[in-house]
Design a protein around this motif. Structure first.
Motif, PDB file in Angstrom:
ATOM      1  N   LEU A 222      57.862  24.775  52.233  1.00 50.22           N
ATOM      2  CA  LEU A 222      58.076  25.800  51.521  1.00 50.22           C
ATOM      3  C   LEU A 222      59.567  26.444  51.378  1.00 50.22           C
ATOM      4  N   THR A 223      60.274  25.920  52.444  1.00 52.01           N
ATOM      5  CA  THR A 223      61.584  26.136  52.357  1.00 52.01           C
ATOM      6  C   THR A 223      62.666  25.114  51.905  1.00 52.01           C
ATOM      7  N   VAL A 224      62.700  24.083  52.607  1.00 50.68           N
ATOM      8  CA  VAL A 224      63.741  23.015  52.373  1.00 50.68           C
ATOM      9  C   VAL A 224      63.470  22.357  51.059  1.00 50.68           C
ATOM     10  N   LEU A 225      62.170  21.851  50.904  1.00 50.56           N
ATOM     11  CA  LEU A 225      61.899  21.182  49.736  1.00 50.56           C
ATOM     12  C   LEU A 225      61.691  21.942  48.596  1.00 50.56           C
ATOM     13  N   ALA A 226      61.096  23.032  48.717  1.00 45.20           N
ATOM     14  CA  ALA A 226      60.913  24.132  47.811  1.00 45.20           C
ATOM     15  C   ALA A 226      62.129  24.480  46.967  1.00 45.20           C
ATOM     16  N   MET A 227      63.314  24.579  47.977  1.00 48.22           N
ATOM     17  CA  MET A 227      64.495  25.015  47.462  1.00 48.22           C
ATOM     18  C   MET A 227      64.988  23.847  46.679  1.00 48.22           C
ATOM     19  N   TRP A 228      65.252  22.591  47.160  1.00 50.64           N
ATOM     20  CA  TRP A 228      65.732  21.445  46.606  1.00 50.64           C
ATOM     21  C   TRP A 228      65.244  21.065  45.141  1.00 50.64           C
ATOM     22  N   THR A 229      63.708  20.962  45.184  1.00 50.11           N
ATOM     23  CA  THR A 229      63.194  20.691  44.075  1.00 50.11           C
ATOM     24  C   THR A 229      63.142  21.897  42.846  1.00 50.11           C
ATOM     25  N   SER A 230      63.535  23.097  43.261  1.00 51.01           N
ATOM     26  CA  SER A 230      63.591  24.229  42.347  1.00 51.01           C
ATOM     27  C   SER A 230      64.830  24.518  41.846  1.00 51.01           C
ATOM     28  N   ALA A 231      65.892  23.809  42.525  1.00 52.62           N
ATOM     29  CA  ALA A 231      67.135  23.919  41.963  1.00 52.62           C
ATOM     30  C   ALA A 231      67.621  23.858  40.744  1.00 52.62           C
ATOM     31  N   PRO A 232      67.092  22.921  39.910  1.00 48.27           N
ATOM     32  CA  PRO A 232      67.061  22.620  38.355  1.00 48.27           C
ATOM     33  C   PRO A 232      66.579  23.923  37.644  1.00 48.27           C
ATOM     34  N   GLU A 233      65.394  24.547  38.149  1.00 46.63           N
ATOM     35  CA  GLU A 233      65.044  25.791  37.275  1.00 46.63           C
ATOM     36  C   GLU A 233      65.931  26.927  37.662  1.00 46.63           C
ATOM     37  N   LEU A 234      66.340  27.191  38.972  1.00 43.44           N
ATOM     38  CA  LEU A 234      67.120  28.023  39.329  1.00 43.44           C
ATOM     39  C   LEU A 234      68.447  28.098  38.520  1.00 43.44           C
ATOM     40  N   PHE A 235      69.063  26.894  38.294  1.00 40.21           N
ATOM     41  CA  PHE A 235      70.155  26.967  37.713  1.00 40.21           C
ATOM     42  C   PHE A 235      69.798  27.082  36.125  1.00 40.21           C
ATOM     43  N   LEU A 236      68.736  26.795  35.412  1.00 37.51           N
ATOM     44  CA  LEU A 236      68.406  27.103  34.310  1.00 37.51           C
ATOM     45  C   LEU A 236      68.097  28.661  34.145  1.00 37.51           C
ATOM     46  N   SER A 237      67.538  29.205  34.817  1.00 39.05           N
ATOM     47  CA  SER A 237      67.198  30.760  34.898  1.00 39.05           C
ATOM     48  C   SER A 237      68.457  31.644  35.233  1.00 39.05           C
ATOM     49  N   GLY A 238      69.429  30.816  36.033  1.00 40.86           N
ATOM     50  CA  GLY A 238      70.594  31.994  36.077  1.00 40.86           C
ATOM     51  C   GLY A 238      71.359  31.671  35.021  1.00 40.86           C
ATOM     52  N   MET A 239      71.469  30.344  34.219  1.00 39.22           N
ATOM     53  CA  MET A 239      72.392  30.459  32.825  1.00 39.22           C
ATOM     54  C   MET A 239      71.568  31.411  31.979  1.00 39.22           C
ATOM     55  N   ALA A 240      70.338  31.317  31.945  1.00 40.13           N
ATOM     56  CA  ALA A 240      69.620  32.137  30.819  1.00 40.13           C
ATOM     57  C   ALA A 240      69.837  33.647  31.084  1.00 40.13           C
ATOM     58  N   ALA A 241      69.840  34.040  32.397  1.00 43.65           N
ATOM     59  CA  ALA A 241      69.872  35.574  32.739  1.00 43.65           C
ATOM     60  C   ALA A 241      71.592  35.824  32.362  1.00 43.65           C
ATOM     61  N   ILE A 242      72.612  34.869  32.569  1.00 45.79           N
ATOM     62  CA  ILE A 242      73.851  35.311  32.235  1.00 45.79           C
ATOM     63  C   ILE A 242      73.909  35.370  30.829  1.00 45.79           C
ATOM     64  N   ASN A 243      73.083  34.731  30.233  1.00 45.81           N
ATOM     65  CA  ASN A 243      73.330  34.705  28.559  1.00 45.81           C
ATOM     66  C   ASN A 243      72.323  35.805  28.073  1.00 45.81           C
ATOM     67  N   TRP A 244      71.776  36.688  28.941  1.00 47.86           N
ATOM     68  CA  TRP A 244      70.791  37.547  28.556  1.00 47.86           C
ATOM     69  C   TRP A 244      69.123  37.375  27.767  1.00 47.86           C
ATOM     70  N   SER A 245      69.120  35.993  28.101  1.00 48.38           N
ATOM     71  CA  SER A 245      67.817  35.316  27.834  1.00 48.38           C
ATOM     72  C   SER A 245      66.806  35.715  29.127  1.00 48.38           C
ATOM     73  N   TRP A 246      66.644  36.553  29.051  1.00 52.16           N
ATOM     74  CA  TRP A 246      65.597  37.069  30.367  1.00 52.16           C
ATOM     75  C   TRP A 246      64.293  36.608  30.292  1.00 52.16           C
ATOM     76  N   SER A 247      63.694  36.674  28.951  1.00 53.45           N
ATOM     77  CA  SER A 247      62.261  36.085  29.001  1.00 53.45           C
ATOM     78  C   SER A 247      62.232  34.452  29.248  1.00 53.45           C
ATOM     79  N   LEU A 248      63.416  33.753  28.803  1.00 55.69           N
ATOM     80  CA  LEU A 248      63.526  32.338  29.047  1.00 55.69           C
ATOM     81  C   LEU A 248      63.634  32.217  30.639  1.00 55.69           C
ATOM     82  N   SER A 249      64.250  32.969  31.151  1.00 59.52           N
ATOM     83  CA  SER A 249      64.466  32.897  32.617  1.00 59.52           C
ATOM     84  C   SER A 249      63.052  33.071  33.596  1.00 59.52           C
ATOM     85  N   VAL A 250      62.185  34.037  33.161  1.00 57.71           N
ATOM     86  CA  VAL A 250      60.989  34.431  33.689  1.00 57.71           C
ATOM     87  C   VAL A 250      60.136  33.427  33.495  1.00 57.71           C
TER      88      VAL A 250
END
Length: 160
Positions: A42-70
């Motif tokens: 739930l911690t180590v593996l989840a963080m590493w495997t969710s890193a691409p989604e976190l990056f995409l969600s962060g980029m979407a949030a920076i570009n004000w695309s909140w719905s894409l992020s959620v």
């Protein structure tokens, strides 16, 4: 064409090797700290495997695309929970203790209902995000305190 297939085989092998190394290292970390493999998952593996989604969600949030992020978070979790679990069960049987199913299924169902309740207005406020983050910290702390580790079962499953 041959070069493309060679690259595909190379990257698939590298992906397999990296995933295998990540799993083995995570099990060793769990054994070293004498905690359950579930907590490490739930911690180590989840963080590493969710890193691409976190990056995409962060980029979407920076570009004000909140719905894409959620929706990225929601659909990636649905895909990981159902498709990957189903595919894994096809490859090898998944052995789960009943108490883990009851405890974790209740928490997963509760969090899912909570997220859908938060999305009624199609907006997740920072307070709602803070609540979800606090629940994540609480649940991981709960698992850390319980420290249920059955390493005999893990070693038995790893043997061919």
């Amino acid at each position: 064409m041959i070069l493309a297939v060679t690259f595909l085989i190379f990257w698939l092998f590298l992906l397999w090797y990296s995933a295998n190394h990540l799993i083995n290292t995570s099990v060793r970390i769990a054994q070293y700290f004498k905690v359950s493999a579930l907590l490490i998952g739930l911690t180590v593996l989840a963080m590493w495997t969710s890193a691409p989604e976190l990056f995409l969600s962060g980029m979407a949030a920076i570009n004000w695309s909140w719905s894409l992020s959620v929706w990225n978070v929601i659909w990636s979790n649905i895909f990981n929970l159902w498709f990957i679990l189903w595919l894994s069960a096809l490859v090898a049987p998944i052995v789960i203790q009943k108490k883990l199913v009851y405890r974790d299924w209740f928490f997963l169902t509760f969090i899912t209902c909570l997220i859908f309740a938060m999305l009624r207005d199609q907006h997740v406020a920072w307070r709602e995000g803070a609540i979800l983050l606090a629940l994540l910290v609480w649940y991981n702390s709960y698992l850390w305190i319980k420290k249920e580790s059955n390493w005999e079962e893990v070693e038995e499953i790893e043997k061919p």
